[in-house]
Design an enzyme around this catalytic site. Structure first.
Site, PDB file in Angstrom:
ATOM      1  CD  GLU A 146      -3.080  -0.944   2.205  1.00  0.00           C
ATOM      2  OE1 GLU A 146      -3.048   0.049   2.963  1.00  0.00           O
ATOM      3  OE2 GLU A 146      -3.953  -1.820   2.297  1.00  0.00           O
ATOM      4  CD  GLU A 248      -3.920  -6.058   4.681  1.00  0.00           C
ATOM      5  OE1 GLU A 248      -4.893  -5.278   4.766  1.00  0.00           O
ATOM      6  OE2 GLU A 248      -2.777  -5.768   5.085  1.00  0.00           O
TER       7      GLU A 248
END
Length: 434
Positions: A146, A248
């Site tokens: 990220e 995730e």
């Protein structure tokens, strides 16, 4: 041939760490050495920020319970390359569990607003690879997590690709097996399609990711494949040139978690293009994403080597009810057939066109030149000729046609170094590469 007791023990220890078939990325799928397709059924595992793979007894307890859940992979966000990880890696190998390891350290993370890629970062990433490459149950390495989380940060993308390039160089120079190297992206509708295309475009696989992974919390119970946004994610994954999976997932709104999305990911809707999912996360914390706990919460001010943030981070893992059993039930119903490697002839290498810049956030225009090690970032990116791949396949929805609704944002207190500094401000640089 006779061996001393010490030598025999050393050999047995090494064998335990290498008891599983290695995994390789071929086309858009993972395959075991036997030729069977591999689907990730994973858990995010980061008990302590610095390194959860140094306590062999704790790893053994956790691995045993993970095995009953049906886990075959864990993801670890940060490790200390100077530590010995053999006991933990053996424990997970004995349970049939592979590992995905992030290469960045707390002070080498690529920052999105002031990106850099220097020799210190190269050496730190390489040290992690060196420490783990010997374990056959290493499935892959992440070069970042990220890094790009909001629109104006997309100018960091060339640095991500440069890190892939140099980690592949290191892998090849050392003669290591080709452990896949990839990236874990935030699920941002204005950026996701362009980023996944950019990291696999240009016709040069020496600098493209070997896999792409997505942190997505779009599917919140109770919902459906179409309403959740997964249908859009699937459209963007069709004919993707490398394996793509969820690094995730597991929305906890409204709760308890039902994990109904697992049937879509591993079922007829998505399994031909997706390679599985990693559930966030193993340990119960303040964000209530945990599948297990090591005891009831304690006072936030409590201290101790295994207590942080009001939660115990070691001990006997106890399933969180009903979430643990809900996931176990979902995974028990999953039987993706996959394809044998002998029957698979991928023609997807570097088929994505490099995306052009957009008004709503993607600022990298085409196949820009990547920074060299130590090159200073000043903002504007020069383009280079795009190599002509065997075939050309653009993003299924195009760069601007993508919409999705993230009903529950990613957990706020994930163990991710660098993000707080990276999100402190948004800085754009509009001059040139030096």
């Amino acid at each position: 041939m006779k061996f001393s007791g010490i030598a025999a023990a050393a050999i047995l220890g090494a064998a335990a760490a290498n008891a599983l078939e290695t995994i390789s990325a071929v086309g858009n799928k993972f395959f075991l050495e036997s030729g069977k397709q591999f689907f990730v059924k994973g858990i995010a595992y980061q008990l302590v920020e610095e390194d959860p793979l140094v306590d062999g007894e704790q790893c053994s307890r956790d691995a045993a319970l993970m095995k009953t859940l049906g886990t075959n992979t864990i993801r670890v966000y940060h490790v200390d390359a100077t530590k010995d990880h053999t006991k933990c890696m053996n424990a997970f190998a004995d349970a049939g569990i592979y590992t995905l390891i992030d290469l960045d350290t707390f002070d080498t993370y690529i920052l999105p607003t002031a990106p850099s890629w220097n020799q210190t970062q190269v050496d730190a990433y390489a040290a992690v690879m060196d420490a783990f490459i010997k374990y056959d149950n290493v499935l892959g390495f992440f070069v970042g997590n990220e890094i790009i989380a909001i629109a104006n940060q997309s100018l960091a993308a060339p640095y991500i690709k440069a890190s892939v390039r140099d980690m592949k160089k290191h892998r090849e120079s050392k003669g290591y097996r080709k452990v896949p190297i990839g990236y874990s992206a935030a699920d941002i509708a204005e950026l996701r399609p362009m980023l996944q295309d950019y990291l696999t475009c240009g016709g040069d696989d020496s600098q493209n990711v070997d896999f792409f992974a997505l942190n997505s919390y779009e599917w919140c119970d109770v919902t459906t494949y179409d309403v959740s946004g997964y249908a859009n994610l699937q459209k963007q994954a069709v004919n993707f040139p490398v394996p793509i999976f969820f690094s995730e997932t597991g929305c906890n709104v409204p709760g308890p978690r039902l994990f109904d999305d697992q049937q879509a990911i591993f079922g007829k809707e998505m399994s031909s293009d997706w390679s599985g999912a990693i559930i966030y996360e193993w340990i119960e914390e303040a964000n209530h994403y945990g599948l297990i706990s090591y005891g009831p919460p304690v006072a936030p001010t409590a201290t101790g080597s295994n207590i942080r943030g009001g939660f115990s981070r070691a001990g006997t893992p106890t399933p969180v009810s009903p979430d643990f059993n809900n996931l176990k039930s979902q995974w028990a119903k999953i039987t993706p057939s996959g394809v044998a490697q002998s029957d698979y002839s991928p023609s997807l290498v570097s088929t994505r066109a490099c995306p052009t810049s957009t008004q709503d956030g993607w600022l990298v225009n085409g196949n820009v030149a990547l920074p060299s090690i130590g090159q200073v970032f000043t903002g504007a990116l020069s383009t280079v000729p795009i190599a002509t791949p065997t075939t050309t396949t653009t993003s299924a929805l195009g760069s601007a046609a993508t919409t999705s609704t993230t009903k529950n944002p990613a957990p706020a207190n994930k163990e991710i170094a660098g993000m707080s500094a990276g999100l402190a401000g948004v800085m754009l640089f509009f001059t040139f590469w030096l």
